[in-house]
Enzyme design. Structure first.
Site, PDB file in Angstrom:
ATOM      1  N   CYS A 120       0.880  -1.053  -0.152  1.00  0.00           N
ATOM      2  CA  CYS A 120       0.008  -0.372   0.214  1.00  0.00           C
ATOM      3  C   CYS A 120       0.681   1.611  -0.298  1.00  0.00           C
ATOM      4  CB  CYS A 120      -0.739   0.064   0.547  1.00  0.00           C
ATOM      5  SG  CYS A 120      -1.508   1.424   1.722  1.00  0.00           S
ATOM      6  N   CYS A 124      -3.563   7.270  -1.757  1.00  0.00           N
ATOM      7  CA  CYS A 124      -5.152   7.600  -2.724  1.00  0.00           C
ATOM      8  C   CYS A 124      -6.253   8.035  -1.654  1.00  0.00           C
ATOM      9  CB  CYS A 124      -5.001   6.207  -3.189  1.00  0.00           C
ATOM     10  SG  CYS A 124      -3.844   5.014  -3.645  1.00  0.00           S
ATOM     11  N   THR A 211      -4.190   5.604   7.086  1.00  0.00           N
ATOM     12  CA  THR A 211      -3.481   4.691   6.102  1.00  0.00           C
ATOM     13  C   THR A 211      -1.891   5.766   5.291  1.00  0.00           C
ATOM     14  OG1 THR A 211      -4.721   3.733   5.279  1.00  0.00           O
ATOM     15  CG2 THR A 211      -2.458   4.316   3.938  1.00  0.00           C
ATOM     16  N   GLU A 277      -0.370   2.531   8.685  1.00  0.00           N
ATOM     17  CA  GLU A 277      -1.110   2.591   9.519  1.00  0.00           C
ATOM     18  C   GLU A 277      -1.021   3.130  11.096  1.00  0.00           C
ATOM     19  OE1 GLU A 277      -2.050   0.095   7.294  1.00  0.00           O
ATOM     20  OE2 GLU A 277      -3.629   1.372   6.264  1.00  0.00           O
ATOM     21  N   HIS A 312     -12.598   6.546  -3.881  1.00  0.00           N
ATOM     22  CA  HIS A 312     -11.765   5.341  -3.495  1.00  0.00           C
ATOM     23  C   HIS A 312     -12.030   3.663  -3.311  1.00  0.00           C
ATOM     24  CE1 HIS A 312      -8.668   4.714  -0.605  1.00  0.00           C
ATOM     25  NE2 HIS A 312      -9.168   4.961   0.022  1.00  0.00           N
ATOM     26  N   TYR A 316      -8.884   1.176  -5.292  1.00  0.00           N
ATOM     27  CA  TYR A 316      -8.522  -0.142  -5.082  1.00  0.00           C
ATOM     28  C   TYR A 316      -7.813  -1.164  -6.728  1.00  0.00           C
ATOM     29  CZ  TYR A 316      -8.569  -0.034  -0.298  1.00  0.00           C
ATOM     30  OH  TYR A 316      -8.638   0.506   1.273  1.00  0.00           O
ATOM     31  N   CYS A 318      -4.963   0.067  -6.907  1.00  0.00           N
ATOM     32  CA  CYS A 318      -3.803  -0.455  -6.238  1.00  0.00           C
ATOM     33  C   CYS A 318      -3.171  -2.115  -6.108  1.00  0.00           C
ATOM     34  CB  CYS A 318      -3.583   0.241  -5.604  1.00  0.00           C
ATOM     35  SG  CYS A 318      -4.472  -0.516  -3.720  1.00  0.00           S
ATOM     36  N   GLU A 466      -6.148  -5.498   4.219  1.00  0.00           N
ATOM     37  CA  GLU A 466      -6.605  -4.385   3.504  1.00  0.00           C
ATOM     38  C   GLU A 466      -7.590  -4.347   2.533  1.00  0.00           C
ATOM     39  OE1 GLU A 466      -3.859  -1.067   2.224  1.00  0.00           O
ATOM     40  OE2 GLU A 466      -4.151  -0.270   3.088  1.00  0.00           O
TER      41      GLU A 466
HETATM   42 FE1  SF4 Z   1      -3.973   1.761  -0.258  1.00  0.00          FE
HETATM   43 FE2  SF4 Z   1      -4.465   1.168  -2.265  1.00  0.00          FE
HETATM   44 FE3  SF4 Z   1      -5.285   2.833  -0.489  1.00  0.00          FE
HETATM   45 FE4  SF4 Z   1      -4.082   3.358  -1.824  1.00  0.00          FE
HETATM   46  S1  SF4 Z   1      -5.842   2.708  -2.339  1.00  0.00           S
HETATM   47  S2  SF4 Z   1      -3.750   3.572  -0.349  1.00  0.00           S
HETATM   48  S3  SF4 Z   1      -2.527   1.672  -2.177  1.00  0.00           S
HETATM   49  S4  SF4 Z   1      -5.243   0.533  -0.237  1.00  0.00           S
HETATM   50 FE    FE Z   2      -7.502   2.515   1.628  1.00  0.00          FE
END
Ligand code: SF4
Ligand code: FE
Length: 504
Positions: A120, A124, A211, A277, A312, A316, A318, A466
């Site tokens: 992570c 974001c 985060t 976190e 958001h 994800y 990501c 997560e």
């Molecule tokens: Fe972390 Fe993914 Fe959330 Fe971005 S979207 S802060 S990489 S968990």
């Molecule tokens: Fe998150």
């Protein structure tokens, strides 16, 4: 409001004062330096830490954020954008989406960041908080004649020019889930205003599992859920610099995190990058009016949360970058074991890829199907963003299972790096843990440790749990899918084809 608090007002800085303390950040190294010497009150293992930046358990999480600056330098077409405020080129993590292409590029950048860090990268939620504030401040002003939007734009312009990181402080501890904020026995379980004066407001409460909380320059505190009229003092949104007086940070544990304190990098699996976190506790923390973007307009809490989730839950995507690393690691260990041509191994890699690309397709579709809001900001399609996040609550677990399948049990029975390096046992381990003849045993161990890191160890926090709970647990997406699924229209189509008479 509590009268006692009035006697205990904390230092009341002005917006100009706090901005004058910051130097604009250009490079990744500038970013790391900008985190030093802030005198934050941070606890880890029951003790206050002198300088979080240098702590072995913390710096890999800083390094993951540093990668967002380095990517902006290395691939500006992907990781920078033209600010709609200044016209200058800025980091894309600070850019308000003004087209569907902006959201598509954001998703591509997030996948890339996941590939680079394998964890992570923590930026974001902050980006999604400024994206949502663009439209919500505009809408509150339209309804109430307030001046939040211009205030927010001024803040955003400064944030972009200083090239800083903003974290989202969204999740209140919530206490008794059956009760509204004002009904809680302990009023601090939701962030609330404790006092107001001509300079600004004071807030108390806590923001949980924030985060990248410590690695940021600012925290955008936002209500965590729908609020009613009696929750007015909980309807507060503002930006707070991390070093504001009255904040205590308590660091969250991650599985196997103390491996970061061991000598040698091999057993860490991914020695360079990790997530972070923290629990941030606010004790009458001051926010000047210039940095307040909602104060009491409780009816906008629900649309704010809903829009935030649209952004958001698509963020994800990501996890597809991490999924790429998982597929690569599984393919590598199969190769090192001499099994890469076996058909069921190939099929497992196909399955992992199919799952990973299914996540990507829902996210990228939600960007392509985005729409403009009255403020001019564009927002992801809510249904597809929820489907993306819901896929993320499941598929990484299956991808991880398949990676462990290909890795074999050795991944969890390997001796330590020290044993591999020991004069007594090193030669034995080298001999008995050899895979394919032309592959060094050390490389085989390293790739197994990476799979361990991402499926059981420190970065399994980011890749698995997560994925389950971040941006709302699975049921939260099912509620949104239920709200948006428009089953009446679907019934109408079915009945029409079946020849059933209906009203329209
Ligand atoms: Fe972390 Fe993914 Fe959330 Fe971005 S979207 S802060 S990489 S968990
Ligand atoms: Fe998150």
């Amino acid at each position: 409001m509590n009268d006692m608090v009035q006697q205990n007002l904390r230092s009341q800085y002005s917006a100009d004062e706090v901005w004058s303390q910051f130097k604009p950040i250009v490079t990744g190294d500038d970013y790391v330096e900008s985190l030093r010497g802030r005198n934050l009150k941070v606890y880890l293992f029951g003790e206050e830490i002198a300088e979080p930046v240098d702590h072995p358990m913390i710096w890999p999480s800083i390094n993951a954020l540093k990668a967002s600056y380095d990517l902006a330098t290395a691939e500006p077409e992907l990781a920078t954008a033209k600010s709609h405020l200044s016209g200058e080129q800025i980091n894309r993590f600070l850019h308000i989406p003004h087209s569907s292409q902006d959201l598509v590029l954001k998703n591509r950048m997030q996948r890339k960041m996941g590939q680079i860090t394998g964890t992570c990268f923590q930026r974001c939620a902050g980006l999604d908080s400024i994206s949502v504030m663009h439209s919500i401040t505009f809408d509150i002003d339209e309804a109430h004649g307030t001046q939040y939007h211009q205030r927010f734009l001024k803040f955003l312009d400064r944030l972009q020019k200083h090239n800083q990181i903003i974290a989202a402080g969204m999740t209140d501890p919530k206490g008794d889930r059956s009760k509204a904020p004002h009904e809680q026995a302990d009023q601090d379980l939701f962030m609330r205003v404790t006092a107001r004066n001509e300079n600004g407001v004071f807030v108390s409460g806590a923001k949980a599992h924030m985060t990248g909380g410590l690695n940021s320059h600012w925290i955008m505190v936002l209500p965590t859920m729908r609020l009613g009229e009696e929750d007015k003092d909980f309807a507060i949104i503002g930006a707070i610099p991390l070093q504001a007086e009255g904040i205590t940070y308590i660091y969250g544990r991650q599985s196997c995190d103390t491996r970061a304190m061991e000598l040698g990098d091999v057993d860490k699996g991914n020695a360079q990058y990790a997530g972070q976190e923290v629990l941030a506790v606010f004790d009458n923390v001051f926010i000047p009016w210039d940095h307040i973007f909602m104060d009491g307009e409780y009816e906008f809490a629900a649309p704010m949360v809903e829009r935030f989730t649209s952004y958001h839950r698509a963020s994800y995507v990501c996890k597809t970058g991490l999924g790429d690393v998982m597929v690569g690691a599984a393919a590598t260990i199969a190769e090192y074991n001499g099994l890469e041509k076996v058909s069921h191994i190939r099929d497992k890699l196909v399955e992992m890829t199919h799952l990973n690309e299914t996540i990507y397709s829902s996210s990228i579709a939600s960007a392509h199907e985005s729409k403009p809001l009255p403020s001019g900001a564009w927002i992801n399609d809510s249904m597809l963003a929820n489907v993306c996040k819901h896929n993320v609550t499941r598929f990484p677990y299956e991808i991880a299972r398949l990676a462990q399948d290909l890795a074999g049990g050795l991944m969890v029975t390997l001796p330590s790096q020290q044993d591999f390096e020991s004069k007594d046992t090193g030669a034995l381990l080298e001999k008995y843990f050899k895979g394919r003849e032309d592959i060094p045993t050390a490389d085989r161990v390293k790739i197994l440790r990476l799979i361990e890191n991402m499926t059981l160890g420190r970065n399994a926090v980011g890749y698995l749990t997560e994925s389950l709970h971040g941006a709302g647990s699975p049921q939260a997406q099912r509620i949104q899918i239920l709200r948006g699924m428009n089953v009446e229209q679907k019934k109408w189509h079915a009945k029409k084809l079946a020849g059933i008479k209906q009203v329209d």
